[in-house]
Enzyme design. Structure first.
Site, mmCIF file in Angstrom:
data_model
loop_
_atom_site.group_PDB
_atom_site.id
_atom_site.type_symbol
_atom_site.label_atom_id
_atom_site.label_comp_id
_atom_site.label_asym_id
_atom_site.label_seq_id
_atom_site.Cartn_x
_atom_site.Cartn_y
_atom_site.Cartn_z
ATOM 1 N N HIS A 1 0.815 -1.214 0.000
ATOM 2 C CA HIS A 1 0.000 0.000 0.000
ATOM 3 C C HIS A 1 0.845 1.258 0.000
ATOM 4 C CE1 HIS A 1 -4.177 -1.598 1.165
ATOM 5 N NE2 HIS A 1 -3.427 -2.628 0.840
ATOM 6 N N ASP B 1 -5.435 5.997 3.234
ATOM 7 C CA ASP B 1 -5.580 4.664 2.636
ATOM 8 C C ASP B 1 -7.011 4.173 2.865
ATOM 9 O OD1 ASP B 1 -3.781 2.147 1.725
ATOM 10 O OD2 ASP B 1 -5.429 1.470 2.997
#
Ligand code: UDP
Length: 498
Positions: A16, A119
């Site tokens: 990520h 995120d």
């Protein structure tokens, strides 16, 4: 002149974080604002490569700085079960720390924090942005199919009350072909688990943000992107504007080519002759599967480069380097000497995919791996393992025509036989009808991926729109207004590319 910064809150971990940092790099090259990346840390120590990456970006002269948030202690009983189990508690515990960090930035440097980009696992942080009065954006490091599914999950939750694996029909999500239930992401496969509830929760909260930035490009997933952008996945709600800015790939990694002997070995192989096997940050195989893989590769007769790691007894999400003499069949290394290389640890994947000797990729279908393979035009044999990889693999094979299918038994013991791997590798590497189709399609889509980030490309246009946002001052245009403009724009980009 007023100082402006965009704050980022990525999820720690390579999958990520890297693409989020690559997004930051591209944004600061567009406009004269800074980016402040707030760093959460998982309990396990960062790898040397991870630390080196952060240091290299911090020292790059780009207007990006990293702020380490204080470390959170996770109860050992939760920690040993891996990040997905402790994630909700981990993120919740960071709320006061993020609030404090942003407050300090504002006070000490008189900088305007124009937005917080979070995120997609971190949606509870939207509460903090509301308290601070700053807009929140989602950064979505995976593909549009998963985004469509997550936006639509609150609706599926009411439509399908049983577990997905018990459901008799196909799953209908706007913008996608009907999906077999057994390819749903592992996080939603058990509705009794907390992670399922969190996924429904995230899907609901996406709509509260000012925009969703996604690591894909218009030509790759046009129908899902269209369904998301025109609001079909979120009926009765205004869909936040969608910014497809991908592929975000770390192409300037100099350390990638330094891996003693490996690239040199590839240098000696003929053009497009090697099949490369690599399974992401968590892919690991137990001895019975390793044996089948070895036999399948040997029987295929194709040159191979195999990154092989094994499960750790201590941490289920952290594979360990393989002891080749303990897991490979007797005599395998001798018999394949010269045309096969087994690398018992992490490999420089991007440098390998970029190498002209590589002609095929047996991949777990993690989203970064897919984008990297696309970028270099390397066709895929899809072997999904965890997370949303079954969904990615299904779409790659059935919808996008970018991968050859490996027939997997999701309901049985999951073991892939030597014969099936041999069949898949032959199909990928030889002039089978399917293999040739996939190779051709991959070449075209690889070119489209590279064009999308060039000046004039669809992802470049999204990035420009995004980079303009901080200049709107503290008053952002209303979400509905941006959504309409963004949809119009997205549609235009899609129409130009189809
Ligand atoms: N990767 C690598 N070497 C390895 C395994 C993985 O460089 O031996 C990199 C790969 O290039 C990609 C990332 O790690 O950038 C894995 O991300 P992906 O989304 O494909 O899978 P995940 O690890 O999140 O399951």
């Amino acid at each position: 002149m007023e100082e402006v910064t965009l704050a980022f809150l990525p999820l720690p971990g390579k999958g990520h974080l890297t693409s989020a940092v690559e997004l930051a790099k591209r944004l600061v090259k567009q406009k004269p604002f800074s980016i402040t990346i707030l760093m959460m840390r998982f309990p396990e120590p960062d790898t040397d490569a991870y630390i080196a990456y952060i240091k290299s970006v911090a020292a790059s002269g780009l207007n990006i700085r990293f702020v380490d948030l204080p470390t959170i202690q996770i109860p050992p009983s939760l920690e040993s079960q891996g990040p997905l189990t402790f994630l909700p508690l981990f993120i919740e515990s960071h709320k006061p720390l993020v609030k404090d960090a942003i407050t300090k930035i504002r006070a000490s440097t008189k900088t305007r924090v124009a937005a917080l980009i979070i995120d997609f696992f971190v949606t509870t942080m939207i509460d903090v942005t509301m308290e601070l009065g700053i807009p929140a954006y989602i950064y979505f490091p995976s593909g549009t199919d998963l985004l469509a599914l997550m936006l639509y999950l609150p609706i599926l939750h009411t439509q399908i009350p049983c577990e997905f694996h018990e459901y008799q029909g196909e799953i209908e999500i706007p913008g996608m072909q009907p999906l077999p239930p057994n390819i749903m992401p592992t996080a939603v496969m058990n509705k009794k688990k907390e992670m399922y509830t969190w996924f429904v929760h995230h899907g609901r909260r996406f709509r509260e943000t000012q925009g969703i930035i996604i690591n894909t490009f218009a030509k790759l997933q046009p129908t899902a992107l269209e369904a998301v952008a025109d609001g079909r996945c979120l009926p009765d709600h205004a869909t936040p504007p969608i910014y497809p800015v991908g592929p975000l790939i770390r192409l300037d990694d100099k350390s990638q080519s330094k891996s003693s002997g490996l690239i040199e070995w590839l240098d000696q192989q003929p053009h497009a002759s090697v099949v490369f096997l690599c399974f992401g940050s968590m892919g690991a195989f137990a001895p019975p599967q390793v044996k089948e893989m070895a036999l399948g590769l040997e029987k295929s007769g194709h040159r191979f480069l195999w990154s092989l790691r094994c499960p750790s007894s201590e941490n289920p999400t952290m594979p360990v380097d393989a002891h080749l003499d303990q897991v490979l069949p007797d005599g395998f290394l001798d018999r394949t000497k010269g045309w096969g290389l087994v690398w018992p640890s992490w490999v420089p994947q991007i440098a390998i995919l970029a190498h002209p000797a590589v002609g095929g990729f047996v991949s777990h279908c993690g989203w970064n791996s897919i984008l990297e393979s696309l970028w270099f035009g390397v066709p895929i044999l899809a072997w999904p393992l965890y997370a949303e990889q079954r969904l990615n693999a299904f779409q790659l094979v059935k919808d996008y025509g970018l991968a050859v299918e490996l027939r997997l038994d999701f309901d049985g013991d999951g073991l892939v036989s030597a014969e099936e791997l041999e069949r898949g590798v032959r199909c990928l590497m030889e002039d089978s009808e399917e293999g040739m189709k996939v190779r051709k399609r991959m070449k075209e889509m690889g070119e489209a991926s590279r064009n999308s980030v060039k000046d004039g490309g669809s992802s470049f246009a999204s990035l420009e729109r995004l980079a303009d946002l901080p200049s709107h001052g503290s008053t952002f245009p209303k979400t509905d207004e941006i959504a309409r403009k963004s949809c119009d724009r997205c549609m235009r980009i899609l129409t130009n590319h189809t």
